[in-house]
Write a protein that holds these residues in place. Structure first.
Motif, short mmCIF file in Angstrom:
data_model
loop_
_atom_site.label_atom_id
_atom_site.label_comp_id
_atom_site.label_asym_id
_atom_site.label_seq_id
_atom_site.Cartn_x
_atom_site.Cartn_y
_atom_site.Cartn_z
N ASN A 53 13.67 3.75 -4.64
CA ASN A 53 12.31 3.58 -5.18
C ASN A 53 12.32 3.98 -6.65
OD1 ASN A 53 11.22 2.90 -2.72
ND2 ASN A 53 10.00 4.76 -2.48
N TYR A 55 9.37 3.61 -8.71
CA TYR A 55 7.98 3.34 -9.12
C TYR A 55 7.69 3.94 -10.50
CZ TYR A 55 7.30 8.05 -7.18
OH TYR A 55 7.41 9.38 -6.90
N ARG A 95 3.14 2.51 -7.29
CA ARG A 95 2.82 2.78 -5.88
C ARG A 95 1.54 2.09 -5.42
NH1 ARG A 95 3.85 9.09 -6.49
NH2 ARG A 95 3.28 8.43 -8.59
N CYS A 102 8.66 -0.94 -1.62
CA CYS A 102 8.63 0.50 -1.86
C CYS A 102 8.78 1.22 -0.52
CB CYS A 102 7.31 0.87 -2.55
SG CYS A 102 7.23 2.57 -3.10
#
Ligand SMILES: [Mg+2]
Ligand SMILES: [Zn+2]
Length: 164
Positions: A53, A55, A95, A102
């Motif tokens: 991830n 983000y 997010r 994700c």
């Protein structure tokens, strides 16, 4: 058929930091046991795929260039230790974008299977240090080893040498 060790990146292979610290991180710090553990997995015939991830790209904390530069350095460090990584799949979305990649969502695993249809999930496993990794693994039926978390708990990647 291909068996794969799906590894989280930050906090599993290299040191992780609070989101706002990542802006000034230039060089990966490989975690204790990571090299030893990954070498063992390769010897056992696993391909290694990183699923991470990121983000912090989508949320403007680091640039995409910064992500690629860090990753390039990480892969170079691993190659120096004779560890080749088959591929890296990352989620760059913020997010709140509701993407399907994700973690804990499993889009990154699905992307990997689409690119490498010979992957045998039953023979494969995932390892990570957060609940989102664990939930992602569970949602596709992947065996999961947790660094400091979950029922199959290990303290670092080298512990896998005794377990797999
Ligand atoms: Mg992590
Ligand atoms: Zn995503």
């Amino acid at each position: 058929m291909m068996k794969v060790a799906f590894l989280d990146r930050d906090g599993t292979i290299n040191r992780d930091y609070p989101d706002d610290i990542w802006i000034r991180i230039q060089d990966p710090e490989i975690l204790p046991g990571a090299i030893h553990g990954m070498k063992y997995l390769k010897e056992k015939g696993y391909e290694i795929i990183i699923v991470t991830n990121q983000y912090i790209i989508g949320e403007g904390i680091i640039s995409i260039e910064q992500y690629h530069e860090f990753n390039r350095k990480l892969l170079a460090l691993l190659i120096e230790n004779d560890i080749s990584i088959l591929d890296v799949f990352y989620c760059p979305h913020a997010r709140d974008e509701q993407c399907n990649c994700c973690k804990p969502r499993n889009g990154l695993i699905k992307q990997a299977i689409r690119k490498y249809p010979e992957i045998n999930l039953k023979e494969s496993f995932m390892c990570g240090d957060s609940l989102s990794d664990m939930k992602c693994a569970e949602s596709v039926g992947l065996n999961f080893w947790g660094i400091g978390i979950g029922k199959q708990r290990i303290s670092d990647l080298s512990d896998l040498c005794n377990l797999i």
